[in-house]
Scaffold this motif. Structure first.
Motif, PDB file in Angstrom:
ATOM      1  N   ARG A  27       0.848  -1.202   0.000  1.00 46.56           N
ATOM      2  CA  ARG A  27       0.000   0.000   0.000  1.00 46.56           C
ATOM      3  C   ARG A  27       0.875   1.241   0.000  1.00 46.56           C
ATOM      4  O   ARG A  27       2.023   1.202   0.448  1.00 46.56           O
ATOM      5  CB  ARG A  27      -0.923   0.011   1.216  1.00 46.56           C
ATOM      6  N   PRO A  28       0.327   2.353  -0.499  1.00 44.11           N
ATOM      7  CA  PRO A  28       1.097   3.602  -0.478  1.00 44.11           C
ATOM      8  C   PRO A  28       0.995   4.279   0.885  1.00 44.11           C
ATOM      9  O   PRO A  28      -0.074   4.299   1.512  1.00 44.11           O
ATOM     10  CB  PRO A  28       0.424   4.443  -1.566  1.00 44.11           C
ATOM     11  N   ARG A  37       3.202  16.902   4.678  1.00 47.45           N
ATOM     12  CA  ARG A  37       3.433  15.765   3.794  1.00 47.45           C
ATOM     13  C   ARG A  37       4.608  16.077   2.867  1.00 47.45           C
ATOM     14  O   ARG A  37       4.625  17.082   2.178  1.00 47.45           O
ATOM     15  CB  ARG A  37       2.190  15.461   2.949  1.00 47.45           C
ATOM     16  N   ILE A  38       5.585  15.184   2.842  1.00 48.87           N
ATOM     17  CA  ILE A  38       6.783  15.379   2.035  1.00 48.87           C
ATOM     18  C   ILE A  38       6.699  14.599   0.724  1.00 48.87           C
ATOM     19  O   ILE A  38       7.123  15.071  -0.327  1.00 48.87           O
ATOM     20  CB  ILE A  38       8.036  14.956   2.809  1.00 48.87           C
ATOM     21  N   GLY A  39       6.156  13.394   0.767  1.00 47.89           N
ATOM     22  CA  GLY A  39       6.054  12.560  -0.418  1.00 47.89           C
ATOM     23  C   GLY A  39       5.385  11.254  -0.071  1.00 47.89           C
ATOM     24  O   GLY A  39       4.873  11.071   1.042  1.00 47.89           O
ATOM     25  N   SER A  40       5.375  10.339  -1.015  1.00 47.86           N
ATOM     26  CA  SER A  40       4.716   9.049  -0.822  1.00 47.86           C
ATOM     27  C   SER A  40       5.518   7.944  -1.481  1.00 47.86           C
ATOM     28  O   SER A  40       6.247   8.178  -2.446  1.00 47.86           O
ATOM     29  CB  SER A  40       3.295   9.075  -1.410  1.00 47.86           C
ATOM     30  N   ASP A  76      -1.021   5.966   6.270  1.00 51.27           N
ATOM     31  CA  ASP A  76      -1.730   5.266   5.197  1.00 51.27           C
ATOM     32  C   ASP A  76      -2.468   6.288   4.348  1.00 51.27           C
ATOM     33  O   ASP A  76      -3.298   7.045   4.849  1.00 51.27           O
ATOM     34  CB  ASP A  76      -2.718   4.262   5.800  1.00 51.27           C
ATOM     35  N   HIS A  77      -2.134   6.333   3.037  1.00 49.04           N
ATOM     36  CA  HIS A  77      -2.712   7.373   2.193  1.00 49.04           C
ATOM     37  C   HIS A  77      -4.220   7.225   2.057  1.00 49.04           C
ATOM     38  O   HIS A  77      -4.934   8.231   1.988  1.00 49.04           O
ATOM     39  CB  HIS A  77      -2.071   7.336   0.808  1.00 49.04           C
ATOM     40  N   GLU A  82      -2.227   6.726  11.029  1.00 50.72           N
ATOM     41  CA  GLU A  82      -0.798   6.847  11.285  1.00 50.72           C
ATOM     42  C   GLU A  82      -0.244   5.469  11.602  1.00 50.72           C
ATOM     43  O   GLU A  82      -0.610   4.840  12.588  1.00 50.72           O
ATOM     44  CB  GLU A  82      -0.528   7.807  12.433  1.00 50.72           C
ATOM     45  N   LEU A  83       0.661   4.970  10.758  1.00 48.28           N
ATOM     46  CA  LEU A  83       1.196   3.626  10.898  1.00 48.28           C
ATOM     47  C   LEU A  83       2.485   3.588  11.691  1.00 48.28           C
ATOM     48  O   LEU A  83       2.852   2.553  12.252  1.00 48.28           O
ATOM     49  CB  LEU A  83       1.443   3.018   9.515  1.00 48.28           C
TER      50      LEU A  83
END
Length: 524
Positions: A27-28, A37-40, A76-77, A82-83
């Motif tokens: 998962r993304p 948010r910086i990136g994925s 988790d997008h 929050e993982l």
């Protein structure tokens, strides 16, 4: 550290390490610093196995910002759960309380886009900031229509309009497309260049990506200089080819007549069946958000598009532009021993052309010695900083883009250089050994035209593997074969020097030569 969801992870100076449970669904996840948010990235697809863990390396553009303290979390997008989270300190901050900041010089937050570039993402821009972009889109669509094609919003811009009626938060640019009425690659290329000329006549600066794609620059009302990508396409034998990723079975009725879709409250042109084009671009799962989407263009489509339209861009975006964007590539500021050697031999030269000039250090050296120096390179990004610096100092140096694997570029550049005052000299350090046979032939053709019988070409190539590794993109070549190619072009090798190092002169008798310098002349 793990959360109740059970994702164990850790970070260090190299990147993010995840202990992904066996059988866990890929998962993304969003990478977040202090709620920004910086990136994925996908936990499995975008990571590599390192022992029992999965590893995601810090992208090169992000590394200079990784100095200080932050609360780093993986989210988790899809669910925003929050993982993983922990307070981390990266780099060696002078102030132990310094927070990591990922922003531009004006303090605007930056994020990683799908190409892993740090950009101002739409999620961090207000409606006030997006209005000038929307104005630019409408402006360019009108200009293209007046130039003879009916363009529409494409790729991520189309996806955002159809899926959510607005820009995608993790996107950073706007894309346009059009489908030509022609069905032969040669005809659509001719049309694309005609469009470019028409747009330039209207006052738009344009830069070209390939035979069927270009970027139009627009000055927005807030002063921002915006580049909009325009991807051309055509239908041939029931397949839609659209730069830069699409080669998919398609029907004309799915494009024409154009319809409209709302983007941030503005109705903009889209294909008649936009969902069909989105499926061709992103697959049938296009309705599901994927902040780390990666195009997986079929090899057959890539070969066709490369062969028809962009085969002469080999390695620029994959190798040279990223290299010169990194500190290592930008740091090559010292003039080479090669240019010093050429200067000692050519004291009377008034014009020098440095083919494959890179960062322009050798161009600067020549200009400082009063020589009218001209730098040529495949990557504009390579010499951009030096070009600005030398212009500010008023030194006699100019830079031009040139592509040795494109005959038209070599001929046009050679013709322009032939008008320069003489006596002249042409330098090519690690160029013949960094291109293919066609590139070497065009290098000799360009040099012969530029010199016009008034000077000499100086070459330096690898004749054997270099101790400690070859320079980026350079490979040893058969010097005898290169000499034969020079002679076939009508030239004569008037001097040959085999060296066991960069500096000529006495060397260890046991050292094996791995560099070769050739001096070439053509008759008047």
């Amino acid at each position: 550290m793990s959360t109740p969801d059970g994702l164990d992870a850790r970070t260090d100076e190299t990147g993010v390490w995840v202990d992904l449970p066996r059988g866990a669904q890929d998962r993304p996840v969003d990478l977040v610093f202090d709620e920004q948010r910086i990136g994925s990235f996908w936990l499995e697809r975008d990571t590599v196995a390192r022992g029992a863990e999965r590893f995601w390396a810090w992208p090169a553009p992000l590394r200079p910002h990784l100095v200080g303290r932050t609360r780093l979390s993986l989210v988790d997008h899809a669910t925003s759960a929050e993982l993983f989270a922990e307070d981390v300190v990266l780099g060696a901050p002078d102030d132990p309380q310094q927070r990591i900041t990922v922003a531009d010089g004006q303090g605007n937050p930056l994020g990683l886009d799908k190409s892993m570039r740090l950009m101002r993402l739409f999620a961090d821009r207000s409606a006030e900031h997006l209005d000038p972009l929307l104005d630019s889109i409408e402006d360019v669509l009108t200009a293209l229509r007046s130039a003879g094609v009916h363009a529409f919003i494409a790729y991520g811009t189309l996806l955002g309009a159809v899926r959510q009626g607005g820009f995608i938060g993790h996107d950073s640019d706007a894309d346009l497309g059009y489908v030509s009425a022609h069905d032969h690659p040669a005809d659509v290329v001719r049309e694309s260049f005609r469009l470019q000329r028409a747009l330039v006549d209207m006052g738009y600066p344009v830069t070209r990506y390939s035979g069927l794609a270009f970027k139009i620059f627009v000055q927005e009302s807030d002063g921002t200089r915006r580049g909009l990508d325009v991807f051309g396409g055509f239908l041939r034998e029931g397949v839609l080819y659209l730069m830069g990723e699409v080669g998919h079975p398609f029907e004309r009725e799915w494009i024409w007549p154009l319809g409209t879709a709302s983007l941030e409250g503005r109705d903009l042109p889209v294909p008649a069946r936009p969902e069909r084009l989105l499926a061709a671009m992103y697959g049938e799962s296009w309705r599901v958000p994927d902040p780390a989407y990666q195009f997986e263009t079929p090899a057959g489509t890539r070969r066709r598009l490369n062969g028809w339209f962009r085969g002469t861009r080999v390695q620029r975006e994959e190798v040279w532009d990223p290299y010169y964007s990194r500190a290592k590539g930008r740091s090559q500021e010292r003039p080479s021993d090669f240019v010093r050697w050429v200067r000692r031999r050519e004291r009377d030269a008034t014009t020098a052309v440095d083919v494959g000039c890179g960062t322009g250090a050798d161009v600067a050296f020549l200009a400082k010695h009063g020589v009218h120096a001209i730098g040529l390179d495949y990557s504009r990004r390579a010499f951009a900083r030096k070009q600005r610096k030398l212009a500010r100092r008023g030194l006699p140096a100019t830079f031009r883009w040139a592509n040795l694997t494109e005959v038209r570029s070599a001929l046009v550049t050679g013709a322009l250089l032939s008008r320069e005052p003489g006596p002249r000299v042409v330098l090519a350090r690690h160029v013949a050994d960094a291109t293919n046979a066609d590139g070497r032939a065009n290098l000799l053709r360009l040099a012969r035209m530029a010199l016009g019988g008034q000077g000499r070409l100086y070459l330096q190539v690898l004749s054997a593997p270099a101790p400690g590794g070859n320079p980026l993109g350079v490979h040893p070549i058969d010097v005898d074969a290169l000499v034969a190619q020079v002679e076939a072009s009508g030239g004569t090798v008037v001097a040959r020097h085999d060296l066991a190092g960069e500096r000529p002169g006495p060397t260890d008798p046991g050292a094996t030569p791995y560099l070769c310098r050739l001096v070439v002349q053509w008759p008047q």
